[in-house]
Design a protein around this motif. Sequence first.
Motif, PDB file in Angstrom:
ATOM      1  N   LEU A  80     -18.678  -5.889 -13.605  1.00 22.11           N
ATOM      2  CA  LEU A  80     -17.207  -5.103 -13.649  1.00 22.11           C
ATOM      3  C   LEU A  80     -16.181  -5.638 -12.906  1.00 22.11           C
ATOM      4  CD1 LEU A  80     -17.092  -2.957 -10.932  1.00 22.11           C
ATOM      5  CD2 LEU A  80     -19.270  -2.149 -11.941  1.00 22.11           C
ATOM      6  N   SER A  81     -14.976  -5.184 -13.188  1.00 24.81           N
ATOM      7  CA  SER A  81     -13.749  -5.630 -12.506  1.00 24.81           C
ATOM      8  C   SER A  81     -13.038  -4.207 -12.329  1.00 24.81           C
ATOM      9  CB  SER A  81     -12.863  -6.430 -13.520  1.00 24.81           C
ATOM     10  OG  SER A  81     -13.629  -7.589 -13.744  1.00 24.81           O
ATOM     11  N   LEU A  82     -12.392  -4.078 -11.059  1.00 26.90           N
ATOM     12  CA  LEU A  82     -11.475  -2.968 -10.789  1.00 26.90           C
ATOM     13  C   LEU A  82     -10.113  -3.416 -11.070  1.00 26.90           C
ATOM     14  CD1 LEU A  82     -13.263  -2.076  -7.352  1.00 26.90           C
ATOM     15  CD2 LEU A  82     -13.456  -1.133  -9.612  1.00 26.90           C
ATOM     16  N   LYS A  83      -9.366  -2.649 -11.919  1.00 32.22           N
ATOM     17  CA  LYS A  83      -7.974  -2.868 -12.048  1.00 32.22           C
ATOM     18  C   LYS A  83      -7.180  -2.048 -11.008  1.00 32.22           C
ATOM     19  CE  LYS A  83      -4.384  -2.586 -15.686  1.00 32.22           C
ATOM     20  NZ  LYS A  83      -4.059  -2.172 -16.946  1.00 32.22           N
ATOM     21  N   VAL A  84      -6.480  -2.965 -10.368  1.00 30.47           N
ATOM     22  CA  VAL A  84      -5.776  -2.481  -9.112  1.00 30.47           C
ATOM     23  C   VAL A  84      -4.121  -2.372  -9.250  1.00 30.47           C
ATOM     24  CG1 VAL A  84      -7.521  -2.801  -7.452  1.00 30.47           C
ATOM     25  CG2 VAL A  84      -5.798  -4.673  -7.715  1.00 30.47           C
ATOM     26  N   GLY A  85      -3.586  -1.549  -8.452  1.00 27.92           N
ATOM     27  CA  GLY A  85      -2.090  -1.537  -8.639  1.00 27.92           C
ATOM     28  C   GLY A  85      -1.127  -2.527  -7.927  1.00 27.92           C
ATOM     29  N   THR A  89      -4.124  -3.744  -2.384  1.00 22.89           N
ATOM     30  CA  THR A  89      -5.529  -3.281  -2.441  1.00 22.89           C
ATOM     31  C   THR A  89      -6.577  -4.367  -2.941  1.00 22.89           C
ATOM     32  OG1 THR A  89      -4.556  -1.194  -3.446  1.00 22.89           O
ATOM     33  CG2 THR A  89      -6.585  -1.768  -4.342  1.00 22.89           C
ATOM     34  N   LYS A  90      -6.015  -5.192  -3.536  1.00 32.90           N
ATOM     35  CA  LYS A  90      -6.802  -6.289  -4.092  1.00 32.90           C
ATOM     36  C   LYS A  90      -7.483  -7.091  -2.532  1.00 32.90           C
ATOM     37  CE  LYS A  90      -7.128 -10.722  -6.378  1.00 32.90           C
ATOM     38  NZ  LYS A  90      -6.504 -11.572  -7.435  1.00 32.90           N
ATOM     39  N   GLU A  91      -6.699  -7.407  -1.752  1.00 35.27           N
ATOM     40  CA  GLU A  91      -6.850  -7.950  -0.331  1.00 35.27           C
ATOM     41  C   GLU A  91      -7.868  -7.187   0.261  1.00 35.27           C
ATOM     42  OE1 GLU A  91      -3.446  -8.746   1.815  1.00 35.27           O
ATOM     43  OE2 GLU A  91      -2.567  -9.674   0.205  1.00 35.27           O
ATOM     44  N   ILE A  92      -7.624  -5.651   0.371  1.00 35.61           N
ATOM     45  CA  ILE A  92      -8.519  -4.910   1.143  1.00 35.61           C
ATOM     46  C   ILE A  92      -9.940  -5.184   0.324  1.00 35.61           C
ATOM     47  CG2 ILE A  92      -9.095  -2.555   1.724  1.00 35.61           C
ATOM     48  CD1 ILE A  92      -6.128  -2.387   2.092  1.00 35.61           C
ATOM     49  N   LEU A 132     -15.752   6.745  -5.640  1.00 39.84           N
ATOM     50  CA  LEU A 132     -16.231   5.830  -4.503  1.00 39.84           C
ATOM     51  C   LEU A 132     -15.231   5.286  -3.558  1.00 39.84           C
ATOM     52  CD1 LEU A 132     -19.134   3.284  -5.779  1.00 39.84           C
ATOM     53  CD2 LEU A 132     -19.309   5.513  -4.607  1.00 39.84           C
ATOM     54  N   PHE A 133     -14.145   5.279  -3.949  1.00 37.32           N
ATOM     55  CA  PHE A 133     -13.051   4.822  -3.204  1.00 37.32           C
ATOM     56  C   PHE A 133     -12.007   5.714  -2.554  1.00 37.32           C
ATOM     57  CE2 PHE A 133     -14.440   1.354  -6.060  1.00 37.32           C
ATOM     58  CZ  PHE A 133     -14.581   0.329  -5.220  1.00 37.32           C
ATOM     59  N   ASP A 134     -12.406   6.965  -2.638  1.00 41.86           N
ATOM     60  CA  ASP A 134     -11.724   8.143  -2.052  1.00 41.86           C
ATOM     61  C   ASP A 134     -12.038   8.141  -0.565  1.00 41.86           C
ATOM     62  OD1 ASP A 134     -10.844   8.907  -4.363  1.00 41.86           O
ATOM     63  OD2 ASP A 134     -12.114  10.425  -4.790  1.00 41.86           O
ATOM     64  N   GLU A 135     -13.282   7.873  -0.129  1.00 41.03           N
ATOM     65  CA  GLU A 135     -13.694   7.395   1.228  1.00 41.03           C
ATOM     66  C   GLU A 135     -13.252   6.164   1.578  1.00 41.03           C
ATOM     67  OE1 GLU A 135     -17.903   6.969   3.805  1.00 41.03           O
ATOM     68  OE2 GLU A 135     -17.866   8.204   2.033  1.00 41.03           O
ATOM     69  N   PRO A 136     -12.579   6.027   2.835  1.00 37.64           N
ATOM     70  CA  PRO A 136     -12.052   5.050   3.106  1.00 37.64           C
ATOM     71  C   PRO A 136     -12.973   3.762   3.604  1.00 37.64           C
ATOM     72  CG  PRO A 136     -11.033   6.618   4.623  1.00 37.64           C
ATOM     73  CD  PRO A 136     -12.125   7.160   3.593  1.00 37.64           C
ATOM     74  N   PRO A 142      -4.685   2.024   4.296  1.00 41.79           N
ATOM     75  CA  PRO A 142      -4.004   2.340   3.322  1.00 41.79           C
ATOM     76  C   PRO A 142      -4.657   2.948   2.265  1.00 41.79           C
ATOM     77  CG  PRO A 142      -3.908  -0.187   3.532  1.00 41.79           C
ATOM     78  CD  PRO A 142      -4.720   0.442   4.460  1.00 41.79           C
ATOM     79  N   THR A 143      -3.860   3.954   1.325  1.00 46.72           N
ATOM     80  CA  THR A 143      -4.329   4.459   0.256  1.00 46.72           C
ATOM     81  C   THR A 143      -4.719   3.276  -0.740  1.00 46.72           C
ATOM     82  OG1 THR A 143      -3.295   6.312   0.574  1.00 46.72           O
ATOM     83  CG2 THR A 143      -4.147   5.938  -1.611  1.00 46.72           C
ATOM     84  N   LEU A 144      -5.723   3.216  -1.380  1.00 43.12           N
ATOM     85  CA  LEU A 144      -6.107   2.177  -2.134  1.00 43.12           C
ATOM     86  C   LEU A 144      -5.769   2.512  -3.558  1.00 43.12           C
ATOM     87  CD1 LEU A 144      -9.857   1.289  -1.336  1.00 43.12           C
ATOM     88  CD2 LEU A 144      -7.701  -0.035  -0.707  1.00 43.12           C
ATOM     89  N   ASP A 145      -4.818   1.679  -4.273  1.00 39.23           N
ATOM     90  CA  ASP A 145      -4.428   1.984  -5.716  1.00 39.23           C
ATOM     91  C   ASP A 145      -5.376   1.343  -6.853  1.00 39.23           C
ATOM     92  OD1 ASP A 145      -2.851   2.346  -7.960  1.00 39.23           O
ATOM     93  OD2 ASP A 145      -1.157   1.150  -7.389  1.00 39.23           O
ATOM     94  N   ILE A 146      -6.428   1.949  -7.315  1.00 34.94           N
ATOM     95  CA  ILE A 146      -7.416   1.459  -8.073  1.00 34.94           C
ATOM     96  C   ILE A 146      -7.054   2.332  -9.254  1.00 34.94           C
ATOM     97  CG2 ILE A 146      -9.653   1.233  -8.661  1.00 34.94           C
ATOM     98  CD1 ILE A 146     -10.294   0.880  -5.553  1.00 34.94           C
ATOM     99  N   THR A 147      -6.710   1.832 -10.526  1.00 30.23           N
ATOM    100  CA  THR A 147      -6.530   2.501 -11.655  1.00 30.23           C
ATOM    101  C   THR A 147      -7.402   2.400 -12.686  1.00 30.23           C
ATOM    102  OG1 THR A 147      -5.199   0.365 -12.476  1.00 30.23           O
ATOM    103  CG2 THR A 147      -3.844   2.207 -11.080  1.00 30.23           C
ATOM    104  N   GLY A 148      -8.688   1.695 -12.556  1.00 31.25           N
ATOM    105  CA  GLY A 148      -9.228   1.609 -13.687  1.00 31.25           C
ATOM    106  C   GLY A 148     -10.643   0.834 -13.119  1.00 31.25           C
TER     107      GLY A 148
END
Length: 157
Positions: A80-85, A89-92, A132-136, A142-148
Motif C-alpha cells: 500500500l501507499s499513503l497519500k499525504v498532503g 508528513t512524508k518525512e515523519i 492508526l495515525f490519530d495516535e502520534p 505536528p498533525t499528520l496530513d494523510i488523505t488516503g
Amino acid sequence: MAKPNKRGKSLWLIGLLIVLFSVGSSIGVYLLMDSQQEASADEEQSEPEEAPDPIFVEIEPFTVNLQDDEYRERLLYVGLSLKVGDDKTKEILEQYMPEVRSRLLMLLSDQEVGALVEPKGKQRLANQILELFDEPLAEPQPTLDITGVLFSEFIVQ
C-alpha cells in the motif's frame, strides 16, 4: 391661444425627458456590458491553476496471518501507499517507518478473511489504517496530513 402654447411646451418637455431617459438607459447598458466583457477577459487571461503534484509514501508489501473461523491458515499479502498532503508528513512517516509497519501489521493480523474479500471490507480497512495515525508516532508531533490509503497489491489466500 395660451393653451396650445402651454400644451406644446409640455409635449416638448415630455419628449425631452423620453430622450434623456433613453440615452441614460443606453449608457447604463453599455457600461454594464463593458464591465462584464472586462471580467470575462480577465478570467480568460488568468491561467488555470494546476493541481499540486501528489505526494505518496510507499510501504513495502508484507504478508500477515489472518483470523479464520475454521482455524485454517489464511494469509494476506498487501502492498500500500499513503497519500499525504505535505512533505513534512512524508518525512515523519519515512523517519518512523518501522513503527508505521508495526502498527499496520497489528491491525492487519486482526482482520477476518470474510470481511477483506468484499469491497466494503477493503474500504473499512483503509479507514482503519487512517485512524492508526490519530495516535502520534512521537511526542511532540505536528498533525499528520494523510488523505488516503491506496492498495497496490491485495491478495487473500
